[in-house]
Design an enzyme around this catalytic site. Structure first.
Site, PDB file in Angstrom:
ATOM      1  N   CYS A 196      -3.282  63.658  23.071  1.00  0.00           N
ATOM      2  CA  CYS A 196      -4.397  64.392  22.712  1.00  0.00           C
ATOM      3  C   CYS A 196      -4.854  63.864  21.455  1.00  0.00           C
ATOM      4  O   CYS A 196      -4.671  64.327  20.549  1.00  0.00           O
ATOM      5  CB  CYS A 196      -4.340  65.921  22.766  1.00  0.00           C
ATOM      6  SG  CYS A 196      -5.755  66.763  22.230  1.00  0.00           S
ATOM      7  N   CYS A 199      -6.760  66.295  19.286  1.00  0.00           N
ATOM      8  CA  CYS A 199      -5.988  67.399  18.436  1.00  0.00           C
ATOM      9  C   CYS A 199      -5.421  66.915  17.425  1.00  0.00           C
ATOM     10  O   CYS A 199      -5.253  67.291  16.378  1.00  0.00           O
ATOM     11  CB  CYS A 199      -4.933  68.054  19.535  1.00  0.00           C
ATOM     12  SG  CYS A 199      -5.312  68.337  21.177  1.00  0.00           S
ATOM     13  N   ASP A 200      -4.823  65.602  17.848  1.00  0.00           N
ATOM     14  CA  ASP A 200      -4.047  64.848  16.594  1.00  0.00           C
ATOM     15  C   ASP A 200      -4.493  63.644  15.848  1.00  0.00           C
ATOM     16  O   ASP A 200      -4.085  63.450  14.764  1.00  0.00           O
ATOM     17  CB  ASP A 200      -2.582  64.555  17.215  1.00  0.00           C
ATOM     18  CG  ASP A 200      -1.887  65.687  17.888  1.00  0.00           C
ATOM     19  OD1 ASP A 200      -1.970  66.800  17.438  1.00  0.00           O
ATOM     20  OD2 ASP A 200      -1.426  65.466  19.139  1.00  0.00           O
TER      21      ASP A 200
END
Ligand code: NDP
Length: 414
Positions: A196, A199-200
């Protein structure tokens, strides 16, 4: 304490200030009863628990576009739906709100001419579902029993009985299954490997670095494009010489100076050290068989998704990959009263808008079923809540007693 999911409502990526979860604990009408159950195959006792019992006309599993649209429609139909979803869990990759919670720009959801951030869109869905009285429960469902109505759903401390069940549990990211990909300490998952980017990608670990994205679909193009905001360079490694991604997403990636493509290539291993995290990948050219080590500080796997249907295995009909089979005419599954919508039953379109559309169908199907109207099953036959079956050719009705009657309009009396 308020529940604050890691990738939850109004979390990073969202510009919406709606930061608190507003899960409503489903307590009213609940009665406590002792449950002693047995594992199906073994003789040992599964558990002896005091479970809280909830009974609902409509229970929805999943809070992505499909589940929340089903909730909006069934709540407006006064069916008081209970929507159950897993809590946010980074390790298990569960995110209330579904995949749009980990997406950035959504440009193709109708009604937003300037586009909208994925998390913001889902907050609006959820507020709308709540406005009409949807009840929310964030708990893991550990087991379901669809052998008879009401269907039974078990969480750690609750038994939920459902007259109709709408499954909208979506799909999760797929992994390559190569050495180095597993979560730390077994691999570099969480230490340079991710599925992701939104997200990261913004983490300091990936800033100004050389990163690898694996895949050739829209997800890979989206992840690669997003990562160029932070990374020095992004290499898309794809196993063929043609992308699967849509033309518009391909063009966007091709135009981006920071993105480079490595064609006809498999990633066979991820390497690194516990201290540094990922330092590179092993690549293999699928045409020549040539192998080499490629330096990289991070790996983003973007090779598609698999349906979240393990809870229903052996009970609902699925295709070879695990997508739930639904009727061509409706969202009915092979079990009367159980409906499936969104990515859990759609391996073809998989769009937020199509998920929302099928969520609407599921709610209407559940409403019709509860109204004693016949629902089409994947077999072509139709069935009512009373258990009457209408054959695919619509010629006869088989009553629950087994009696067969012609499906003809009643003749007017002389
Ligand atoms: P897709 O199934 O479309 O693409 C998966 C990609 O990963 C393919 O290129 C495939 O290669 C590759 N792949 C699969 N398994 C492996 C493997 N084991 N090793 C190496 N490569 C592998 O999945 P996506 O998640 O990209 O997209 C799914 C759906 O979601 C699509 O309908 C897409 O349009 C939609 N979507 C839309 C977005 C948007 O509009 N903003 C964003 C993201 C997704 P190959 O091509 O060789 O099969």
């Amino acid at each position: 304490m308020q529940f604050r999911p890691q990738n939850g409502w109004g979390q990073p990526g969202s510009t919406n200030s709606y930061t608190t979860s507003y899960t409503i604990r489903a307590t009213e009408n609940a009665n406590i009863f002792p449950e002693i159950s047995f594992q199906r195959l073994g003789k040992e006792t599964e558990s002896s628990l005091t479970k809280q019992e909830l009974s609902r006309q409509v229970v929805i599993i999943g809070s992505g576009p499909a589940g929340l649209t089903a909730a909006i429609y069934s709540a407006r139909a006064n069916l008081n739906p209970l929507l159950v979803d897993a809590p946010a869990d980074h390790e298990k990759q569960t995110t209330p709100g579904g995949q749009l919670m980990i997406t950035t720009d959504v440009e193709n959801y109708p009604g937003f001419s300037e586009g909208i951030q994925g998390p913001d869109l889902m907050v609006e869905f959820r507020k709308q579902a709540e406005r009409f009285g949807t009840e929310f429960l964030e708990e893991w469902i550990t087991r379901v029993d669809l052998s008879e109505r009401p269907f039974k759903l078990y969480t750690e401390d609750k038994l939920i009985k459902a007259e109709t069940l709408i499954i909208a549990s979506g799909a999760s990211a797929k992994w390559l299954g190569i050495p180095g990909e597993a979560k730390t300490p077994h691999g570099f998952g969480g230490n340079g490997v991710s599925a992701c980017a939104t997200c990261d990608g913004p983490l300091p670990h990936f800033r100004n670095k050389h990163l690898v994205v694996v895949g050739g679909g829209d997800t890979a193009m989206e992840e690669a494009t997003f990562l160029t905001r932070y990374a020095k360079r992004v290499f898309v490694i794809h196993r063929r010489d043609k992308l699967r991604a849509s033309k518009i997403m391909q063009d966007k990636a091709f135009r981006n100076d920071k993105i480079e493509f490595v064609w006809n290539t498999d990633v066979t291993r991820i390497i690194g050290t516990p201290e540094q995290g990922v330092t590179g990948v092993h690549l293999r050219n699928v045409q020549t068989g040539e192998e080499r080590v490629f330096d990289s500080d991070g790996v983003f796997i973007a090779i598609g998704h698999k349906p979240n249907t393990h809870l229903f295995k052996g009970q609902l009909e699925m295709d070879a990959v695990g997508y739930i089979k639904t009727s061509g005419h409706s969202t009915a599954t092979n079990i009367p009263g159980v409906f499936a919508c969104g990515d859990v039953q759609d391996s073809v379109y998989r769009q937020a808008v199509t998920a929302a559309g099928t969520g609407c169908l599921s709610a209407i199907d559940a409403e019709r079923f509860l109204d004693h109207l016949p629902i089409a099953l994947p077999t072509g036959e139709e069935v009512t809540i009373e258990g009457e079956h209408i054959t695919p050719d619509h010629r006869v009705i088989i009553l629950p007693t087994g009696e067969v009657v012609p499906n003809e309009p009643e003749q007017p009396r002389e």
